[in-house]
Design a protein around this motif. Structure first.
Motif, PDB file in Angstrom:
ATOM      1  N   ILE A  31      16.100  76.434  71.125  1.00  0.00           N
ATOM      2  CA  ILE A  31      16.098  77.656  71.538  1.00  0.00           C
ATOM      3  C   ILE A  31      14.891  77.475  72.434  1.00  0.00           C
ATOM      4  O   ILE A  31      13.700  77.284  71.950  1.00  0.00           O
ATOM      5  CB  ILE A  31      16.185  78.893  70.558  1.00  0.00           C
ATOM      6  CG1 ILE A  31      17.571  78.791  70.094  1.00  0.00           C
ATOM      7  CG2 ILE A  31      15.802  80.206  71.625  1.00  0.00           C
ATOM      8  CD1 ILE A  31      17.445  79.891  68.751  1.00  0.00           C
ATOM      9  N   ASP A  32      15.077  78.066  73.596  1.00  0.00           N
ATOM     10  CA  ASP A  32      13.790  78.028  74.647  1.00  0.00           C
ATOM     11  C   ASP A  32      13.218  79.220  74.331  1.00  0.00           C
ATOM     12  O   ASP A  32      13.307  80.412  74.728  1.00  0.00           O
ATOM     13  CB  ASP A  32      14.197  77.871  76.018  1.00  0.00           C
ATOM     14  CG  ASP A  32      12.997  77.856  77.085  1.00  0.00           C
ATOM     15  OD1 ASP A  32      12.022  77.637  76.474  1.00  0.00           O
ATOM     16  OD2 ASP A  32      13.248  77.950  78.244  1.00  0.00           O
ATOM     17  N   TRP A  33      11.822  79.335  73.642  1.00  0.00           N
ATOM     18  CA  TRP A  33      11.069  80.322  73.381  1.00  0.00           C
ATOM     19  C   TRP A  33      10.172  80.813  74.353  1.00  0.00           C
ATOM     20  O   TRP A  33       9.773  81.930  74.477  1.00  0.00           O
ATOM     21  CB  TRP A  33      10.488  80.175  71.973  1.00  0.00           C
ATOM     22  CG  TRP A  33      11.372  80.177  70.718  1.00  0.00           C
ATOM     23  CD1 TRP A  33      11.643  78.944  70.065  1.00  0.00           C
ATOM     24  CD2 TRP A  33      12.105  81.047  70.443  1.00  0.00           C
ATOM     25  NE1 TRP A  33      12.512  79.202  69.312  1.00  0.00           N
ATOM     26  CE2 TRP A  33      12.966  80.297  69.344  1.00  0.00           C
ATOM     27  CE3 TRP A  33      12.524  82.348  70.613  1.00  0.00           C
ATOM     28  CZ2 TRP A  33      13.764  80.961  68.619  1.00  0.00           C
ATOM     29  CZ3 TRP A  33      13.188  83.121  69.734  1.00  0.00           C
ATOM     30  CH2 TRP A  33      14.033  82.376  68.780  1.00  0.00           C
ATOM     31  N   ASN A  35      11.215  81.705  77.289  1.00  0.00           N
ATOM     32  CA  ASN A  35      11.654  82.629  78.148  1.00  0.00           C
ATOM     33  C   ASN A  35      12.801  83.419  77.063  1.00  0.00           C
ATOM     34  O   ASN A  35      13.857  83.094  76.751  1.00  0.00           O
ATOM     35  CB  ASN A  35      12.522  82.063  79.321  1.00  0.00           C
ATOM     36  CG  ASN A  35      13.418  83.233  79.962  1.00  0.00           C
ATOM     37  OD1 ASN A  35      13.046  84.365  79.821  1.00  0.00           O
ATOM     38  ND2 ASN A  35      14.118  82.861  80.794  1.00  0.00           N
ATOM     39  N   TRP A  36      12.141  84.484  76.305  1.00  0.00           N
ATOM     40  CA  TRP A  36      12.919  85.236  75.353  1.00  0.00           C
ATOM     41  C   TRP A  36      13.988  85.844  75.739  1.00  0.00           C
ATOM     42  O   TRP A  36      15.033  86.119  75.172  1.00  0.00           O
ATOM     43  CB  TRP A  36      11.868  85.910  74.580  1.00  0.00           C
ATOM     44  CG  TRP A  36      11.329  87.302  75.180  1.00  0.00           C
ATOM     45  CD1 TRP A  36      10.276  87.031  76.104  1.00  0.00           C
ATOM     46  CD2 TRP A  36      11.956  88.654  75.396  1.00  0.00           C
ATOM     47  NE1 TRP A  36       9.983  88.510  76.560  1.00  0.00           N
ATOM     48  CE2 TRP A  36      10.984  89.354  76.376  1.00  0.00           C
ATOM     49  CE3 TRP A  36      13.048  89.144  74.960  1.00  0.00           C
ATOM     50  CZ2 TRP A  36      11.328  90.565  76.385  1.00  0.00           C
ATOM     51  CZ3 TRP A  36      13.128  90.523  75.432  1.00  0.00           C
ATOM     52  CH2 TRP A  36      12.555  91.292  76.031  1.00  0.00           C
ATOM     53  N   GLY A  38      16.036  84.533  77.907  1.00  0.00           N
ATOM     54  CA  GLY A  38      17.263  83.607  77.946  1.00  0.00           C
ATOM     55  C   GLY A  38      17.894  83.631  76.588  1.00  0.00           C
ATOM     56  O   GLY A  38      19.225  83.336  76.337  1.00  0.00           O
ATOM     57  N   PHE A  39      17.040  83.752  75.342  1.00  0.00           N
ATOM     58  CA  PHE A  39      17.508  83.940  74.145  1.00  0.00           C
ATOM     59  C   PHE A  39      18.455  85.057  73.901  1.00  0.00           C
ATOM     60  O   PHE A  39      19.641  85.008  73.313  1.00  0.00           O
ATOM     61  CB  PHE A  39      16.473  83.737  73.201  1.00  0.00           C
ATOM     62  CG  PHE A  39      17.062  83.742  71.459  1.00  0.00           C
ATOM     63  CD1 PHE A  39      18.097  82.645  71.308  1.00  0.00           C
ATOM     64  CD2 PHE A  39      16.789  84.653  70.813  1.00  0.00           C
ATOM     65  CE1 PHE A  39      18.350  82.787  70.038  1.00  0.00           C
ATOM     66  CE2 PHE A  39      17.181  84.861  69.537  1.00  0.00           C
ATOM     67  CZ  PHE A  39      18.063  83.779  68.940  1.00  0.00           C
ATOM     68  N   GLY A  91      19.003  80.046  77.566  1.00  0.00           N
ATOM     69  CA  GLY A  91      17.949  79.605  76.681  1.00  0.00           C
ATOM     70  C   GLY A  91      17.968  78.759  75.431  1.00  0.00           C
ATOM     71  O   GLY A  91      17.824  78.601  74.335  1.00  0.00           O
TER      72      GLY A  91
END
Length: 142
Positions: A31-33, A35-36, A38-39, A91
């Motif tokens: 998970i790409d943290w 860019n929250w 995106g999550f 994300g």
């Protein structure tokens, strides 16, 4: 209406928990943290896809391959994960070990989501259920 909103929240929360557990357990599930949003987008898309895909896949399987009905949850989770991974900015990425991650991710996400969907209502709707139970008991005693 409030119960509907709570159930929608539970569905989104269970999807988030499933994705978070997969992120913690699988080295290739990321998970790409940075860019929250995106999550959050990944959670909303994943939960929406799950709610649409599960009944549709169940209908198709019931007509064409009834033996597959037991695996519909995992299969719809796999399809939802594939779509979320393909959406830029969602994300979520799945990398090495590629095959192992793609096999285990749907199982983990599905299992955690199923358990969360089972237990979160007990926690969040307990007061409401107790109120209904008290009303029924009061009406039955009258």
């Amino acid at each position: 209406m409030i119960t509907f909103l709570i159930r929608a929240f539970i569905f989104l929360a269970s999807a988030a928990l499933g994705l978070l557990v997969a992120d913690l357990l699988l080295p290739g599930f990321r998970i790409d943290w940075s860019n929250w949003w995106g999550f959050v987008l990944a959670i909303v898309i994943f939960a929406t896809l799950q709610s649409v895909l599960s009944p549709w896949i169940a209908t198709v399987a019931r007509r064409n391959a009834p033996a597959l009905l037991g695996g519909i949850g995992i299969f719809s989770t796999l399809i939802a994960l594939v779509i979320v991974v393909l959406i830029p900015g969602a994300g979520l990425t799945i990398g090495q070990p590629f095959l192992l991650t793609w096999v285990l991710a749907p199982v983990i996400v599905w299992l955690v989501t199923a358990l969360a969907t089972l237990f979160l209502p007990m926690l969040l709707l307990k007061k409401r259920l107790d109120e209904r139970r008290d009303k029924k008991a009061g009406a039955a005693g009258a």
